[in-house]
Enzyme design. Structure first.
Site, short mmCIF file in Angstrom:
data_model
loop_
_atom_site.label_atom_id
_atom_site.label_comp_id
_atom_site.label_asym_id
_atom_site.label_seq_id
_atom_site.Cartn_x
_atom_site.Cartn_y
_atom_site.Cartn_z
N TYR A 54 0.84 -1.20 0.00
CA TYR A 54 0.00 0.00 0.00
C TYR A 54 0.88 1.25 0.00
O TYR A 54 1.45 1.63 1.02
CB TYR A 54 -0.92 0.02 1.22
CG TYR A 54 -1.95 -1.09 1.27
CD1 TYR A 54 -2.22 -1.89 0.16
CD2 TYR A 54 -2.67 -1.34 2.43
CE1 TYR A 54 -3.15 -2.90 0.21
CE2 TYR A 54 -3.62 -2.35 2.49
CZ TYR A 54 -3.85 -3.13 1.38
OH TYR A 54 -4.79 -4.14 1.44
N HIS A 116 -0.71 -12.16 0.91
CA HIS A 116 -1.61 -11.29 0.15
C HIS A 116 -2.18 -11.99 -1.09
O HIS A 116 -3.34 -11.80 -1.44
CB HIS A 116 -0.84 -10.03 -0.26
CG HIS A 116 -1.69 -8.81 -0.37
ND1 HIS A 116 -1.17 -7.55 -0.35
CD2 HIS A 116 -3.02 -8.64 -0.50
CE1 HIS A 116 -2.14 -6.65 -0.46
NE2 HIS A 116 -3.26 -7.30 -0.56
N SER A 195 -13.20 -4.06 1.19
CA SER A 195 -14.06 -3.29 0.28
C SER A 195 -15.54 -3.56 0.53
O SER A 195 -16.30 -3.77 -0.42
CB SER A 195 -13.70 -3.58 -1.18
OG SER A 195 -12.39 -3.14 -1.47
N PRO A 196 -16.00 -3.56 1.79
CA PRO A 196 -17.42 -3.82 2.06
C PRO A 196 -18.33 -2.69 1.59
O PRO A 196 -19.55 -2.88 1.52
CB PRO A 196 -17.46 -3.96 3.59
CG PRO A 196 -16.35 -3.09 4.06
CD PRO A 196 -15.25 -3.26 3.04
N LEU A 197 -17.75 -1.55 1.25
CA LEU A 197 -18.53 -0.42 0.73
C LEU A 197 -18.31 -0.23 -0.78
O LEU A 197 -18.55 0.85 -1.32
CB LEU A 197 -18.19 0.86 1.49
CG LEU A 197 -18.44 0.79 3.00
CD1 LEU A 197 -18.06 2.10 3.66
CD2 LEU A 197 -19.89 0.44 3.29
N GLY A 198 -17.87 -1.28 -1.43
CA GLY A 198 -17.78 -1.26 -2.89
C GLY A 198 -16.86 -0.20 -3.43
O GLY A 198 -17.13 0.40 -4.48
N ARG A 199 -15.73 0.05 -2.74
CA ARG A 199 -14.76 1.05 -3.19
C ARG A 199 -15.41 2.42 -3.40
O ARG A 199 -15.12 3.11 -4.37
CB ARG A 199 -14.03 0.57 -4.44
CG ARG A 199 -13.24 -0.71 -4.21
CD ARG A 199 -12.36 -1.06 -5.41
NE ARG A 199 -11.46 -2.15 -5.05
CZ ARG A 199 -11.74 -3.45 -5.21
NH1 ARG A 199 -12.87 -3.80 -5.75
NH2 ARG A 199 -10.88 -4.37 -4.86
N GLY A 200 -16.32 2.74 -2.49
CA GLY A 200 -16.97 4.04 -2.54
C GLY A 200 -18.33 4.04 -3.18
O GLY A 200 -19.06 5.04 -3.12
N PHE A 202 -20.92 2.52 -2.26
CA PHE A 202 -21.92 2.61 -1.20
C PHE A 202 -21.52 3.70 -0.20
O PHE A 202 -21.69 3.55 1.00
CB PHE A 202 -22.09 1.26 -0.50
CG PHE A 202 -22.64 0.19 -1.41
CD1 PHE A 202 -24.00 0.11 -1.68
CD2 PHE A 202 -21.79 -0.71 -2.04
CE1 PHE A 202 -24.51 -0.85 -2.53
CE2 PHE A 202 -22.29 -1.69 -2.89
CZ PHE A 202 -23.66 -1.75 -3.14
#
Length: 319
Positions: A54, A116, A195-200, A202
């Site tokens: 990262y 990873h 990514s539970p928020l769909g990469r933004g 949501f």
């Protein structure tokens, strides 16, 4: 905040992903990242997730300068920056990467260490053996695997118990429900949903397609390129309307749905700014709420693959 088991510790049900600190979704700065970390702790979050790739060490360096050894921390190795992109899981490389990560993190021990991506020509039993040595040496508290198949998990776990498996999982990425989440539950392994928020997608407001070329990897991601991007915005709009009607934040409702899929699941949403943390307030969803969300956003609704072909090269496919 609700607690869930991650290895030998209980952690807050919602963790924190730090990929964006490395500039993967656009420019950021250290002061903003440090303020975001402080706000996450104030919100009750105690598990933080990073990786050596990262920002090529930037995210780890920020966490190291932050200086909070009391918090549960995970990092990763295995992806070799390209071009071409490659993976390595051999013991010398794993050990080298761990020592470099520990120096950046200013720690002598990390609670959870992930592979990873898996290197196909090295038996996963050998990788598990390497990780078991690091546990016994006190370098890591436990180990995890990322983006693997259920069969790989079972093989690794039989060699040495796996602490966690990390895969993308959200309302628009549902593949782990076809065996991986179930295998984790059966084996007593935590499932960490990135990514539970769909990469933004949501996020608080509908995304605009103004991604910075060469910086934000969504610019070329299939789900964020046209015509898929507009189709996905339209598909998610009724979910946004439902959230407004019920008084939920969109991110909060999306996280609540992920949490409802199993009590061994720990989502790790990410953000670059403290402001967005306010939206992670999770509502109590009942069975009718979940059914309505899944009626609006059924499995498979997303337009486009979650990764481009070059990013899928070392992701294990099992369905």
């Amino acid at each position: 905040m609700e607690q869930r088991r991650l290895g030998n510790r209980n952690v807050a049900a919602i963790g924190f992903g730090t990929m964006s600190f490395g500039g993967m979704f656009g420019a950021t700065d250290e002061a903003t990242s440090l303020a975001c970390l402080d706000a996450a702790v104030d919100a009750g979050i105690g598990h933080f997730d990073t990786a050596n790739i990262y920002g090529m060490g930037v995210s780890e360096q920020i966490i190291g300068r932050w200086g909070r050894p009391d918090l549960h921390l995970a990092t990763k190795c295995g992806i070799v920056n390209g071009p071409p992109r490659a993976v390595r899981n051999d013991e010398p490389y794993i050990r080298q990467c761990l020592e470099e990560s520990l120096r950046r993190l200013k720690r002598e021990h990390v609670d959870l260490y992930y592979i990873h991506r898996r290197q196909p020509d090295i038996p996963v039993e050998d990788v598990a053996g390497t990780m078991s040595k690091l546990v016994q040496e006190g370098k890591i508290g436990g180990y995890g695997l990322s983006e693997i198949a259920p069969s790989t998990l079972r093989r690794a776990h039989a060699e040495y118990p796996v602490t966690a498996v990390q895969s993308e999982f959200s309302l628009w990425t549902r593949l782990p429900q076809l065996g991986l989440i179930q295998a984790c539950r059966e084996l007593g392994v935590a499932f960490v949903a990135f990514s539970p928020l769909g990469r933004g997608m949501f996020g608080r407001e509908p995304l605009r397609r103004d991604f910075r070329a060469g910086i934000d990897f969504r610019e070329t991601n299939p789900r964020f390129t046209e015509p898929n991007f507009s189709a996905n915005l339209a598909a998610i709009a009724p979910f946004r309307a439902l959230c407004a009607q019920r008084g939920w934040t969109v991110p909060g409702a999306a996280l609540a749905w992920v949490l409802a899929q199993g009590d061994h699941i720990v989502p790790i949403p990410a953000t670059r700014t403290a402001d967005h943390l306010r939206d992670w307030q999770v509502p109590d969803l009942d069975a009718a709420d979940i059914a309505e969300i899944e009626r609006i956003l059924p499995a498979g609704f997303a337009h486009g693959d979650r990764y481009g072909d070059h990013q899928m090269a070392f992701v294990e496919r099992y369905c």
